[in-house]
Design an enzyme around this catalytic site. Structure first.
Site, short mmCIF file in Angstrom:
data_model
loop_
_atom_site.label_atom_id
_atom_site.label_comp_id
_atom_site.label_asym_id
_atom_site.label_seq_id
_atom_site.Cartn_x
_atom_site.Cartn_y
_atom_site.Cartn_z
N ASN A 74 33.35 66.28 15.66
CA ASN A 74 32.53 67.28 16.33
C ASN A 74 33.12 68.67 16.11
OD1 ASN A 74 30.46 68.13 18.51
ND2 ASN A 74 32.38 69.00 19.24
N GLU A 75 32.42 69.49 15.33
CA GLU A 75 32.65 70.94 15.15
C GLU A 75 33.95 71.30 14.46
OE1 GLU A 75 29.79 72.67 18.70
OE2 GLU A 75 31.96 72.93 18.91
N ASN A 76 34.69 70.34 13.91
CA ASN A 76 35.97 70.70 13.30
C ASN A 76 35.80 71.36 11.93
OD1 ASN A 76 37.09 69.62 15.56
ND2 ASN A 76 37.92 67.80 14.58
N SER A 95 29.54 67.05 12.65
CA SER A 95 28.42 67.67 13.34
C SER A 95 28.92 69.00 13.89
CB SER A 95 27.92 66.77 14.48
OG SER A 95 26.81 67.32 15.13
#
Length: 812
Positions: A419-421, A465
């Site tokens: 997530n968002e990394n 994502s």
């Protein structure tokens, strides 16, 4: 045959000390397994509820202490060749000793552990001790080992394998747990046991095909495997510790998402036999379906479309976070209730977010029974993760275990790397801060896709994502892959959701407080205001309250009382998300998914959720039920005019007349037009231009458009509420008891009522109501069904702050 004995009873815990340790704690505190030290202390009456008021702050010491869990159990040697202690989940840094001998250490909350223990056991009473080191203390040591790595949130979660949001998030408290968060068992076996069963479940034409990869511990020579599903049975003599057995089922019934079909499940069983004697067994409920992710290039960029049984799915989704900070409190019944709530809101997919956990079997089983698709993140969120030291081996072990554990579930349709990394590496200043140090790319772009391809080739993998499919394209490019839309909530008004059409939006959200019953149950400020200490403490987002008020600008007046603040911000949340989803769905198939942040909460808090931390439905839930409906009608800007957009997510075409009326708020029809046959083909959207003489108002302040198609209705206002001449609301109401706990409230409007909502939880905290956000013209009526065991009164139901409309806010 393998024997399994529960060791969940008879435990106690002891605080071993640490910064801020509360003096006077008993030396031995009864402990529940599965459990955490917080819930045991709470059950013993030694601490107040961490969710109430400011208690989170005063209880921070718990997570900074070391703890010891211990139990005694009787054992007698029955001659089994192997006896293993099996821990389904240890949180997190544990040392296990049996009768004074250390048998293992752990450093990963996200996997199970098995320790051979026969040599340490003795006839009679045995003493088992599990000592937990503080995650804060271990984190400090890891920080010096790994050097700084960017992390959007406080705490060392990116340096260890522990639930990241345990250290606090912009919707969650910092309540750092430890304990035996899943079951403990003693397993006894001889000769051999099934150590891993990995079923690849696919479709081969009309047939269901199961390829069972079986691994066996011990001495399997001379044993036989027997596998069966749907009346088909195959046997296979085995000589080594690994075997492959295939089962072909002719034309099984297919498993579908709930809005497209049924969810037939078949029992898949595996037996390990020594002659006619069953040595070990394994079984799961499975479903037959195919799944793939279409990311093909097109004129607009590249697609991001989930395809189930060769059918493109428009994802009406919600992000899922842990449903409680104290994980063992989330029972199978609670999972089923929450998933039923999601299904009731017409949600067809839950994304299990990467800052939480791989959920327990009960979650995925409930999703499979309900026809709820699951997108599963690997557990990385909003931070740079080192690729050195012990982490890579731990990450590989947990990924392998959970891929194999979850792959029997037909509900699981996508693995996601993080997530968002990747977004963080591109845009959040990480590259300079890292100075060439690793940040996790090798996990998302190499290790995880390789493991999924090896272990679960039946499902697609996506690296992150948001992610656009290539490191050469910005990860949040709306023309490719999946996108997160957070600039809207953070920086501008919700009307800016219409500025782009993402191919797939996997995160976007708008905040609001919890229901009034939840807020007042958790916060006891006097007076209660948006900025009183307890309310303020239950707002974890940076400048969250400021953003709530800023988000009202241009839409609704600034509230002047606590009651108005609560209603206005909840109403604005519902409108913001409904606006964004309606925009995205109207652009199907260019856009093929909207996953709102978020479905649920882990405690009572101001957040982006539709269901608050005590399981109550906010107005957003009702808005989602409408905007995610399989037949959905909206009025959207197209070019210089307006169009009616009919979205059809069913497998039969949707055809019928569309009537559009321009109506004054007093109910007078100013113009009317009917298009006699609009046809939206199955799984598609159809557009109908509205003639200018219908779409052009005589007075933007007192007129609106109403479009109808069969039993669906769409409203369009020519101005925002602050610029509308909304009348002082008036209605005639009647109340009838229709059962021991069931009521019908009939509201007949005598003026326009915009977004009528009746907050029955203000009268009865456990009451529920069938509908919210209902708009009525003069003379129209709506029947609300209320569930409450109290003796409700009509006068209470028809007065603010129970009976609310947008009219109230404008006429303040």
């Amino acid at each position: 045959m393998r024997q399994i004995r529960s060791l969940n009873s008879g435990w106690s815990q002891t605080c071993l000390g640490g910064p801020g340790m509360r003096p006077g704690l008993p030396e031995s505190i009864p402990a529940t397994v599965p459990g955490t030290m917080h819930t045991d202390l709470l059950a013993a009456g030694l601490i107040p509820d961490p969710y109430l008021d400011l208690n989170e702050i005063t209880l921070d010491w718990i997570g900074r202490c070391d703890w010891r869990y211990e139990t005694c159990f009787e054992w007698s040697d029955a001659g089994d060749e192997h006896v293993d202690l099996v821990f389904a989940g240890l949180d997190t840094f544990a040392t296990i000793t049996l009768n004074g001998a250390e048998i293992g250490r752990t450093a990963n909350m996200n996997r199970s552990y098995r320790f051979a223990s026969r040599d340490q056991l003795r006839d009679g009473m045995n003493h088992l001790v599990v000592s937990f080191g503080s995650a804060w203390k271990r984190g400090a040591a890891l920080e010096s080992q790994y050097e700084p790595r960017p992390n959007n949130y406080p705490g060392p979660a990116n340096l260890m394998r522990k639930m990241a949001c345990n250290f606090g998030w912009d919707w969650g408290p910092s309540l750092v747990t430890a304990g035996l968060w899943q079951s403990v068992t003693l397993e006894s076996w001889s000769s051999a046991r099934l150590s891993r069963v990995r079923p690849e479940i696919t479709l081969d034409g009309a047939d269901g095909l199961v390829r069972l990869h079986v691994e066996i511990d011990g001495e399997p020579a001379g044993l036989t495997l027997r596998a069966s599903v749907a009346g088909v049975t195959e046997t296979l003599p085995i000589a080594t510790g690994a075997a492959l057995i295939e089962l072909r089922t002719r034309s099984p019934q297919l498993w579908w998402p709930h809005h497209l079909g049924g969810q037939p499940l078949y029992v898949l069983s595996v037996e390990l036999l020594d002659g006619d004697v069953v040595v070990d067994t394994w079984s799961r409920d499975i479903g037959f379906r195919s799944v793939r992710l279409d990311t093909s290039a097109d004129d607009h960029g590249s697609a991001f479309t989930l395809v189930v049984n060769d059918t493109p799915i428009y994802v009406c989704g919600a992000n899922w976070i842990p449903d409680d900070c104290f994980l063992p409190r989330v029972t199978p019944e609670r999972y089923a209730e929450r998933i039923a709530q999601a299904k009731g809101a017409n949600i067809n997919l839950l994304r299990v977010w990467g800052g939480g956990i791989y959920e327990t079997e009960a979650f995925y089983e409930a999703c499979s029974r309900a026809g709820m698709l699951v997108w599963q993140d690997f557990l990385f969120a909003c931070a740079a993760y080192p690729e050195e030291g012990d982490l890579p081996a731990e990450i590989e072990a947990e990924a392998c275990e959970n891929i194999v554990r979850l792959m029997p579930h037909p509900s699981l349709v996508l693995w996601n790397g993080n997530n968002e990394n990747i977004w963080g590496w591109f845009d959040w200043g990480w590259q300079g801060a890292l100075e060439g140090r690793t940040w996790g790319a090798a996990y998302y772009l190499d290790l995880l896709p390789r493991l999924v391809a090896q272990l679960d080739p039946t499902r697609p993998y996506w690296a992150g994502s948001p992610y656009s499919g290539s490191m050469d394209i910005h990860p949040n490019d709306p023309a490719h892959g999946c996108t997160h839309l957070w600039d809207v909530w953070n920086d501008v008004g919700y009307e800016h959701y219409a500025d782009s059409v993402p191919r797939f939006c996997s995160e976007f959200g708008w905040q609001a407080p919890p229901t009034w019953a939840t807020l007042t149950e958790a916060v006891h400020d006097d007076p209660l205001t948006p900025t009183s200490p307890g309310v303020w403490h239950h707002q974890k987002a940076t400048s969250g309250n400021d953003k709530l008020l800023r988000g009202l600008q241009g839409h609704l007046p600034q509230p002047q009382s606590m009651d108005d603040w609560h209603f206005a911000t909840q109403l604005n949340q519902a409108r913001a998300i409904a606006f964004g989803i309606a925009h995205m769905r109207s652009h199907r198939p260019l856009n093929m998914g909207a996953i709102v942040w978020q479905l649920n909460d882990c405690w009572p808090v101001n957040s982006w959720s539709a269901i608050d931390g005590y399981g109550r439905r906010k107005p957003l839930w009702y808005a989602l039920r409408n905007v995610f409906a399989t037949h959905f009608l909206s009025i959207q800007p197209r070019g210089s005019g307006l169009s009616a957009i009919a979205v059809n997510d069913r497998t039969l075409f949707w055809r019928g007349p569309v009537t559009v009326k321009r109506i004054r708020f007093d109910g007078t029809v100013m113009a009317e037009w009917t298009h006699w046959r609009l046809c939206a083909d199955r799984l598609s959207a159809a557009e109908l231009s509205i003639p200018d003489d219908i779409a052009t108002p005589g007075d933007i302040r007192s007129e609106m458009l109403v479009a109808t198609m069969h039993d669906t209705t769409a409203f369009h206002y020519f101005a925002e509420d602050i610029d509308l001449d909304l009348p002082v609301p008036a209605a005639e109401c009647t109340l009838d008891r229709i059962g021991p706990v069931d009521w019908q409230l009939t509201v007949r409007a005598t003026t326009l009522l915009k977004d009528l909502s009746i907050f029955v939880d203000r009268l009865d905290p456990v009451a529920e109501i069938s509908d919210m956000l209902v708009t009525l013209f003069p003379g129209q009526e709506h029947v609300f069904t209320i569930t409450s065991a109290l003796d409700l009164g009509l006068d209470d139901l028809r007065q603010p702050p129970v009976f609310r409309t947008a009219n109230d806010l404008v006429n303040r």
